[in-house]
Design a protein around this motif. Structure first.
Motif, PDB file in Angstrom:
ATOM      1  N   GLY A  75      89.591   2.043  85.340  1.00 34.02           N
ATOM      2  CA  GLY A  75      89.962   0.658  85.559  1.00 34.02           C
ATOM      3  C   GLY A  75      90.478   0.451  86.974  1.00 34.02           C
ATOM      4  N   CYS A 128      88.257   8.304  77.019  1.00 37.67           N
ATOM      5  CA  CYS A 128      87.874   6.974  77.489  1.00 37.67           C
ATOM      6  C   CYS A 128      86.671   6.467  76.704  1.00 37.67           C
ATOM      7  CB  CYS A 128      87.541   7.013  78.981  1.00 37.67           C
ATOM      8  SG  CYS A 128      87.106   5.401  79.680  1.00 37.67           S
ATOM      9  N   TYR A 174      96.046  -7.817  83.216  1.00 36.70           N
ATOM     10  CA  TYR A 174      95.788  -6.921  82.083  1.00 36.70           C
ATOM     11  C   TYR A 174      96.962  -6.958  81.125  1.00 36.70           C
ATOM     12  CZ  TYR A 174      93.603  -2.989  79.707  1.00 36.70           C
ATOM     13  OH  TYR A 174      92.961  -2.210  78.780  1.00 36.70           O
ATOM     14  N   GLU A 176      98.024  -5.368  76.898  1.00 36.22           N
ATOM     15  CA  GLU A 176      97.622  -4.618  75.714  1.00 36.22           C
ATOM     16  C   GLU A 176      98.742  -4.686  74.690  1.00 36.22           C
ATOM     17  OE1 GLU A 176      95.797  -3.256  73.691  1.00 36.22           O
ATOM     18  OE2 GLU A 176      93.884  -3.240  74.742  1.00 36.22           O
ATOM     19  N   TYR A 217      91.671   2.591  76.858  1.00 29.59           N
ATOM     20  CA  TYR A 217      91.934   1.213  77.265  1.00 29.59           C
ATOM     21  C   TYR A 217      93.204   0.650  76.648  1.00 29.59           C
ATOM     22  CZ  TYR A 217      89.651  -0.499  72.903  1.00 29.59           C
ATOM     23  OH  TYR A 217      89.296  -0.762  71.597  1.00 29.59           O
ATOM     24  N   TRP A 243      90.815  -6.471  76.900  1.00 31.22           N
ATOM     25  CA  TRP A 243      89.458  -6.097  76.493  1.00 31.22           C
ATOM     26  C   TRP A 243      89.150  -6.562  75.079  1.00 31.22           C
ATOM     27  CZ3 TRP A 243      86.065  -5.563  79.914  1.00 31.22           C
ATOM     28  CH2 TRP A 243      86.346  -4.942  81.140  1.00 31.22           C
ATOM     29  N   TYR A 248      86.240  -6.001  72.444  1.00 34.04           N
ATOM     30  CA  TYR A 248      86.615  -4.654  72.001  1.00 34.04           C
ATOM     31  C   TYR A 248      87.473  -4.740  70.741  1.00 34.04           C
ATOM     32  CZ  TYR A 248      85.114  -2.124  76.238  1.00 34.04           C
ATOM     33  OH  TYR A 248      84.386  -1.531  77.250  1.00 34.04           O
TER      34      TYR A 248
END
Length: 254
Positions: A75, A128, A174, A176, A217, A243, A248
């Motif tokens: 990334g 990954c 980003y 998560e 990720y 993602w 994803y």
């Protein structure tokens, strides 16, 4: 089947399915039925993972002899973010990790304060979704210790990581998330060292999260803030990660 072989099998299966998915996702995402298929597949993946391996099970750990010659960057390798670049120029002396949301005691931590908390060191393999793996030695503060300090409220269900790396021209950063089970897992750490060295910028300095039983990720880099929530509904597109908003799976356990 032992843990190592089972983990490798699950990774190969997920990688293969991801390639097939991404090759046709633009066309399929416009259909009415395909998002429902994705949602069902994710629930099946999560249910299968929990059936095969208990949530508290530990990911395999390795020895120094197993370390990869180089731990590659995935990334973003150097966020094009003026605030981040200013922090990096001063060796992150002014860095503060903001932790809030559904907690009794919102707090912020300097890098020195995080380093002063109890730490954990682990040598683990990073898998990954692109198909490569690397083994690295990580040191950091267990996320559970930070959560114990801020005291999540009973309704808390997820931990969201906000990051410094912009992902598009619109300035989307980003992010998560994980659930509270993974947040309290012993191997979930806020890492500040890699292979006995200060965490390099390319690998997520000053802080990245390591969630050793999920795909790469999920392991957000350049973390600036942590928010404890009960829902993703008001965050991004409501899927729980950058993602994930692109298609994803949210649960990426291996």
């Amino acid at each position: 089947m032992n843990k190592s072989k089972r983990r490798a099998f699950l990774l190969r299966a997920l990688t293969a399915s991801s390639v097939l998915l991404l090759s046709g996702c633009e066309r399929l995402s416009r259909s009415e039925w395909f998002p429902r298929v994705l949602d069902s597949a994710e629930k099946l993946t999560q249910a299968t993972q929990r059936l095969i391996t208990p949530r508290k099970a530990m990911a395999q750990e390795f020895t120094p002899a197993d370390l990869s010659p180089q731990f590659r960057s995935n990334g973003t390798s150097n966020p094009e973010n003026p605030q981040y670049q200013a922090l990096a120029a001063n060796n992150f002396a002014d860095y503060r990790l903001q932790v809030g949301g559904l907690v009794a005691r919102p707090m912020s931590f300097s890098l020195a304060e995080l380093r002063g908390l109890p730490s954990r060191t682990q040598i683990t393999r990073h898998d990954c979704v692109e198909g490569w793996s690397a083994i690295g030695k990580w040191k950091g503060t267990p996320l559970s210790i930070v959560l114990d300090q801020v005291q999540p409220k009973p309704e808390a269900r997820y931990v969201v990581f906000y990051c410094a790396d912009p992902m598009d021209a619109q300035g989307t950063h980003y992010y998560e998330s994980i659930d509270m089970d993974d947040a309290h897992h012993p191997q979930t750490i806020l890492a500040y060292e890699l292979n006995d060295q200060i965490l390099p910028i390319a690998n997520g300095a000053p802080i990245r999260v390591r969630i050793e039983r999920q795909l790469g990720y999920k392991m957000a880099k350049y973390i600036t803030g942590i928010l404890v929530v009960d829902s993703f509904a008001s965050i991004g597109d409501g899927k729980g990660g950058y993602w994930e908003d692109q298609g994803y799976e949210w649960y990426a356990g291996i």
